[in-house]
Design a protein around this motif. Structure first.
Motif, mmCIF file in Angstrom:
data_model
loop_
_atom_site.group_PDB
_atom_site.id
_atom_site.type_symbol
_atom_site.label_atom_id
_atom_site.label_comp_id
_atom_site.label_asym_id
_atom_site.label_seq_id
_atom_site.Cartn_x
_atom_site.Cartn_y
_atom_site.Cartn_z
ATOM 1 N N ALA A 164 0.833 -1.204 0.000
ATOM 2 C CA ALA A 164 0.000 0.000 0.000
ATOM 3 C C ALA A 164 0.868 1.254 0.000
ATOM 4 N N THR A 165 1.956 1.238 0.774
ATOM 5 C CA THR A 165 2.881 2.369 0.810
ATOM 6 C C THR A 165 3.519 2.578 -0.562
ATOM 7 N N ALA A 166 3.901 1.495 -1.219
ATOM 8 C CA ALA A 166 4.481 1.594 -2.564
ATOM 9 C C ALA A 166 3.455 2.142 -3.555
ATOM 10 N N ALA A 167 2.195 1.761 -3.404
ATOM 11 C CA ALA A 167 1.140 2.277 -4.287
ATOM 12 C C ALA A 167 0.977 3.779 -4.097
ATOM 13 N N ILE A 168 1.064 4.250 -2.863
ATOM 14 C CA ILE A 168 0.966 5.690 -2.598
ATOM 15 C C ILE A 168 2.156 6.415 -3.217
ATOM 16 N N ALA A 169 3.343 5.856 -3.072
ATOM 17 C CA ALA A 169 4.536 6.483 -3.665
ATOM 18 C C ALA A 169 4.406 6.571 -5.178
ATOM 19 N N ALA A 170 3.963 5.491 -5.814
ATOM 20 C CA ALA A 170 3.777 5.495 -7.270
ATOM 21 C C ALA A 170 2.692 6.491 -7.675
ATOM 22 N N ALA A 171 1.628 6.548 -6.890
ATOM 23 C CA ALA A 171 0.536 7.476 -7.183
ATOM 24 C C ALA A 171 1.002 8.919 -7.063
ATOM 25 N N ALA A 172 1.830 9.200 -6.066
ATOM 26 C CA ALA A 172 2.343 10.564 -5.885
ATOM 27 C C ALA A 172 3.191 10.991 -7.076
ATOM 28 N N VAL A 173 4.017 10.079 -7.575
ATOM 29 C CA VAL A 173 4.832 10.382 -8.764
ATOM 30 C C VAL A 173 3.925 10.642 -9.961
ATOM 31 N N TRP A 174 2.903 9.824 -10.117
ATOM 32 C CA TRP A 174 1.970 9.978 -11.240
ATOM 33 C C TRP A 174 1.235 11.311 -11.150
ATOM 34 N N VAL A 175 0.727 11.645 -9.974
ATOM 35 C CA VAL A 175 -0.001 12.908 -9.796
ATOM 36 C C VAL A 175 0.938 14.086 -10.008
ATOM 37 N N LYS A 176 2.142 14.003 -9.462
ATOM 38 C CA LYS A 176 3.099 15.098 -9.627
ATOM 39 C C LYS A 176 3.403 15.338 -11.102
ATOM 40 N N GLY A 177 3.497 14.272 -11.872
ATOM 41 C CA GLY A 177 3.749 14.406 -13.304
ATOM 42 C C GLY A 177 2.604 15.075 -14.055
ATOM 43 N N ARG A 178 1.408 14.994 -13.514
ATOM 44 C CA ARG A 178 0.231 15.599 -14.144
ATOM 45 C C ARG A 178 -0.012 17.032 -13.691
ATOM 46 N N ARG A 179 0.637 17.440 -12.609
ATOM 47 C CA ARG A 179 0.449 18.781 -12.059
ATOM 48 C C ARG A 179 1.771 19.527 -12.156
ATOM 49 N N SER A 180 1.710 20.817 -12.135
ATOM 50 C CA SER A 180 2.964 21.582 -12.174
ATOM 51 C C SER A 180 3.133 22.381 -10.890
ATOM 52 N N ASN A 181 4.231 22.153 -10.215
ATOM 53 C CA ASN A 181 4.638 22.933 -9.045
ATOM 54 C C ASN A 181 3.588 22.968 -7.927
ATOM 55 N N VAL A 182 2.954 21.856 -7.651
ATOM 56 C CA VAL A 182 1.953 21.843 -6.584
ATOM 57 C C VAL A 182 2.471 21.154 -5.326
ATOM 58 N N PHE A 183 3.599 20.504 -5.419
ATOM 59 C CA PHE A 183 4.155 19.819 -4.262
ATOM 60 C C PHE A 183 5.164 20.755 -3.614
ATOM 61 N N GLY A 184 4.798 21.323 -2.482
ATOM 62 C CA GLY A 184 5.715 22.188 -1.754
ATOM 63 C C GLY A 184 6.776 21.366 -1.053
ATOM 64 N N PRO A 185 7.798 22.026 -0.522
ATOM 65 C CA PRO A 185 8.880 21.304 0.156
ATOM 66 C C PRO A 185 8.384 20.426 1.298
ATOM 67 N N SER A 186 7.378 20.887 2.021
ATOM 68 C CA SER A 186 6.882 20.091 3.143
ATOM 69 C C SER A 186 6.121 18.862 2.683
ATOM 70 N N ALA A 187 5.669 18.850 1.438
ATOM 71 C CA ALA A 187 4.910 17.710 0.927
ATOM 72 C C ALA A 187 5.806 16.509 0.661
ATOM 73 N N ARG A 188 7.111 16.720 0.617
ATOM 74 C CA ARG A 188 8.019 15.622 0.322
ATOM 75 C C ARG A 188 8.376 14.794 1.557
ATOM 76 N N ARG A 189 7.987 15.249 2.728
ATOM 77 C CA ARG A 189 8.292 14.502 3.945
ATOM 78 C C ARG A 189 7.391 13.287 4.059
#
Length: 116
Positions: A83-108
């Protein structure tokens, strides 16, 4: 709707199914889920995102990644690590579809064994 950071979480019982969901206050959500469960529920993983909108997109994508393992609603017959790996993959996928929406604190990412 509450503004500010939001978390995508993996919770469940040891050896049991896991729940992938979102919450602005994961400890409060854990208490709510625990109240309805006959076994101890733990938070296995939390990942913080800059907004509820982003967290909801990551959650939906993680659900899609694990769709073959869906039991009902947000519950899956996967391990916490899957499940954790699915969230990590999903975050990469979403980030690729959005531009500059992940702030520095979102990477923790925070891993918890038990929340009381």
């Amino acid at each position: 709707m509450k503004r500010g950071p939001c978390f995508v979480y993996v919770m469940g019982s040891v050896g049991g199914p896991v729940k992938i969901g979102i919450a602005g206050d994961p400890a409060k959500r854990l208490r709510q889920v625990q109240h309805a469960s006959p076994t101890a529920v733990l938070i296995f993983h939390l990942r913080r995102f800059a907004s509820r909108e982003i967290a909801a997109q990551v959650e939906a994508r993680a659900h899609a990644v694990l769709s073959d393992l869906r039991l009902r609603g947000e519950w899956f017959s996967s391990s916490p690590d899957e499940a954790t790996a699915a969230i990590a993959a999903a975050a990469v996928w979403v980030k690729g579809r959005r531009s500059n929406v992940f702030g520095p604190s979102a990477r923790r990412t925070v891993h918890l064994r038990t929340v009381r």
